[in-house]
Design a protein around this motif. Structure first.
Motif, short mmCIF file in Angstrom:
data_model
loop_
_atom_site.label_atom_id
_atom_site.label_comp_id
_atom_site.label_asym_id
_atom_site.label_seq_id
_atom_site.Cartn_x
_atom_site.Cartn_y
_atom_site.Cartn_z
N LEU A 128 -35.48 -6.20 -16.58
CA LEU A 128 -35.60 -4.90 -17.23
C LEU A 128 -34.60 -3.90 -16.66
O LEU A 128 -33.99 -3.09 -17.39
N LEU A 129 -34.42 -3.94 -15.34
CA LEU A 129 -33.55 -2.98 -14.68
C LEU A 129 -32.10 -3.13 -15.12
O LEU A 129 -31.38 -2.13 -15.29
N GLN A 130 -31.64 -4.36 -15.31
CA GLN A 130 -30.25 -4.57 -15.72
C GLN A 130 -29.93 -3.89 -17.04
O GLN A 130 -28.85 -3.30 -17.20
N GLU A 131 -30.84 -3.95 -17.97
CA GLU A 131 -30.63 -3.28 -19.26
C GLU A 131 -30.65 -1.76 -19.09
O GLU A 131 -29.85 -1.04 -19.69
N ALA A 132 -31.58 -1.28 -18.25
CA ALA A 132 -31.68 0.17 -18.03
C ALA A 132 -30.43 0.71 -17.34
O ALA A 132 -29.91 1.78 -17.71
N GLN A 133 -29.90 -0.01 -16.36
CA GLN A 133 -28.74 0.49 -15.62
C GLN A 133 -27.46 0.44 -16.44
O GLN A 133 -26.50 1.15 -16.12
N ALA A 134 -27.46 -0.35 -17.53
CA ALA A 134 -26.30 -0.33 -18.43
C ALA A 134 -26.18 1.02 -19.13
O ALA A 134 -25.09 1.44 -19.52
N LEU A 135 -27.32 1.71 -19.27
CA LEU A 135 -27.31 3.06 -19.87
C LEU A 135 -27.37 4.15 -18.82
O LEU A 135 -26.80 5.23 -19.01
N ASP A 136 -28.05 3.91 -17.74
CA ASP A 136 -28.21 4.91 -16.68
C ASP A 136 -28.05 4.21 -15.33
O ASP A 136 -29.00 3.64 -14.80
N PRO A 137 -26.85 4.25 -14.76
CA PRO A 137 -26.61 3.57 -13.48
C PRO A 137 -27.49 4.07 -12.35
O PRO A 137 -27.64 3.38 -11.33
N ASP A 138 -28.09 5.24 -12.49
CA ASP A 138 -28.93 5.79 -11.43
C ASP A 138 -30.38 5.33 -11.52
O ASP A 138 -31.20 5.66 -10.66
N ALA A 139 -30.72 4.58 -12.56
CA ALA A 139 -32.10 4.08 -12.70
C ALA A 139 -32.40 3.09 -11.58
O ALA A 139 -31.61 2.18 -11.31
N ILE A 140 -33.53 3.25 -10.94
CA ILE A 140 -33.91 2.35 -9.84
C ILE A 140 -35.39 1.99 -9.93
O ILE A 140 -36.21 2.76 -10.42
N ALA A 141 -35.71 0.79 -9.45
CA ALA A 141 -37.10 0.36 -9.34
C ALA A 141 -37.58 0.46 -7.91
O ALA A 141 -38.78 0.50 -7.65
N GLN A 142 -36.64 0.45 -6.96
CA GLN A 142 -36.97 0.47 -5.54
C GLN A 142 -36.87 1.90 -5.02
O GLN A 142 -35.83 2.35 -4.55
N THR A 143 -37.96 2.62 -5.12
CA THR A 143 -37.98 4.06 -4.82
C THR A 143 -38.32 4.37 -3.38
O THR A 143 -38.15 5.51 -2.94
N PHE A 144 -38.86 3.39 -2.63
CA PHE A 144 -39.34 3.61 -1.27
C PHE A 144 -40.30 4.81 -1.22
O PHE A 144 -40.21 5.68 -0.37
N ALA A 145 -41.21 4.83 -2.19
CA ALA A 145 -42.17 5.94 -2.29
C ALA A 145 -43.09 5.95 -1.08
O ALA A 145 -43.41 4.89 -0.52
N PRO A 146 -43.53 7.13 -0.64
CA PRO A 146 -44.47 7.20 0.49
C PRO A 146 -45.74 6.41 0.17
O PRO A 146 -46.22 6.39 -0.97
N ILE A 147 -46.29 5.73 1.17
CA ILE A 147 -47.49 4.92 1.01
C ILE A 147 -48.70 5.75 1.40
O ILE A 147 -48.76 6.30 2.51
N THR A 148 -49.65 5.86 0.51
CA THR A 148 -50.87 6.61 0.80
C THR A 148 -52.02 5.64 0.96
O THR A 148 -52.01 4.52 0.42
N ASP A 149 -53.02 6.04 1.71
CA ASP A 149 -54.21 5.21 1.86
C ASP A 149 -54.94 5.12 0.54
O ASP A 149 -55.04 6.09 -0.21
N GLU A 150 -55.43 3.94 0.23
CA GLU A 150 -56.18 3.71 -0.99
C GLU A 150 -57.67 3.66 -0.69
O GLU A 150 -58.10 3.02 0.25
#
Length: 394
Positions: A128-150
């Motif tokens: 999915l990412l390869q198709e998205a980055q063809a239109l938006d090179p800044d699109a990322i799936a690896q955000t390194f988002a902060p981890i919160t307790d669940e």
């Protein structure tokens, strides 16, 4: 539980370490914030969802190569639908907290099996990412988002992957009631506990003042050790300890219910009666009726004939309405069963298990888990004919 599963599973931890937004929801692995292209050639974000195959609190090899997708129709950079990825449009509610829209199928070559969840989820995300980055090179799936307790409010000590694998988590949620009492933890009562322990009921209260003795071992689920039998624990303590390995919320009460402690049942959402003391049962039922608690009573009538055992196994539901209450009372024995051969410790664990299974099935029908075409309050299994008679309220 979700945090522990991720931290103890190398493949899930690798997904998180590499910056993917990973969570476990209702026994499913969810990879969020995955860029993809819509039919309008816009880049947006969806989620990949997979069933989980576990060994205790760690993952094992995925049992299927397919995943679910949450989002609009995924397309290539030129706006063409990704037919080589989309297996089917599903639009289903997997669980109370998970609704999915598509099923994807992309088999790895040549094995057809992903070795772990990192390989599986990252492969789909990359497509999915390869198709998205063809239109938006800044699109990322690896955000390194902060981890919160669940906040894990599950009653289980490990994930219920049986419901998620079967796709019935939403149906299973109908069993999430607050409190169920099991009165009597002999043979049938112990098997009732065995079955209810595997449901998401919040609290299971066990009432029985008797000790777990050697003959009980032959009528109860599981296999106690000789040392355990020598200790002669209370039935409720022995069984609560057994099932504490699987779940929380099992409360043992080493007492018999009588006129002095009937209030212990107040606040119960449902009760199972598995005792053969008729006078005591009469007192308990009167109280359950007075406080509006639905209940199921179980019982057996066993006799010996020509060197073999015959008889019946009865299950009776009493709902909180006058007709059901009256019918239940007409079918439940309140007499002294001391002459019944069943009370003489004949070892018939199979009938105990059957009685418990019929009772729990009726309970699940009552809650809408099982479909109930003909609502019946009483069922009677007859040993000699191997038939079940279903009887409507009179």
């Amino acid at each position: 539980m979700s945090q522990q599963l991720i931290s103890r599973s190398a493949d899930l931890q690798k997904l998180r370490d590499q910056g993917y937004e990973v969570s476990v929801i209702d026994g499913h692995l969810v990879l969020s914030h995955v860029p993809y292209v819509t039919a309008a050639r816009q880049v947006t974000y969806g989620s990949l969802v997979s069933t989980l195959t576990l060994s205790g609190d760690t993952t094992t090899t995925p049992d299927t190569h397919v995943v679910y997708f949450v989002g609009e129709t995924p397309c290539s950079a030129n706006g063409a639908k990704l037919d080589n990825l989309i297996n089917s449009v599903v639009d289903i509610q997997l669980t109370l907290n998970l609704a999915v829209n598509f099923m994807f199928s992309h088999k790895p070559v040549p094995s057809g099996i992903y070795p772990d969840y990192f390989a599986k989820m990252s492969t789909y995300a990359t497509i999915l990412l390869q198709e998205a980055q063809a239109l938006d090179p800044d699109a990322i799936a690896q955000t390194f988002a902060p981890i919160t307790d669940e906040d894990d409010t599950s009653v289980f000590n490990y994930l219920d992957t049986a419901s998620s694998r079967a796709g019935i988590a939403t149906v299973a949620s109908k069993l999430q009631i607050g409190k169920v009492a099991i009165i009597g933890l002999g043979g049938t009562g112990a098997y009732i506990l065995d079955l209810l322990a595997k449901t998401p009921i919040g609290e299971l209260d066990l009432f029985d003042g008797d000790r777990f003795l050697q003959h009980n071992a032959f009528r109860a689920p599981g296999a106690p050790t000789l040392d355990e039998l020598r200790y002669t624990p209370y039935k409720v303590d022995h069984l609560a300890g057994r099932y504490a390995a699987m779940r929380k919320g099992i409360i043992p009460h080493a007492v018999n219910i009588d006129t002095t402690n009937l209030s212990e049942l107040d606040g119960t959402d449902f009760a199972f009666l598995a005792i053969d003391d008729g006078p005591a049962k009469k007192i308990i039922i009167a109280h359950l009726e007075s406080v509006g608690i639905d209940f199921i009573d179980v019982g057996m009538g066993i006799y010996e004939t020509n060197g073999s055992l015959g008889g019946l196994v009865r299950t009776t539901l009493s709902r909180n309405d006058p007709r059901s209450r009256a019918d239940a009372r007409s079918r439940i024995s309140f007499g002294d069963d001391s002459t019944n051969e069943y009370t003489q410790n004949i070892q018939i664990a199979d009938l105990n298990a059957l009685n418990a299974a019929l009772a729990v099935i009726r309970f699940k029908k009552h809650l809408g888990f099982f479909h109930d075409l003909d609502v019946t309050d009483t069922s009677i299994y007859m040993i000699d004919s191997n038939a079940v008679a279903n009887e409507d309220a009179a």
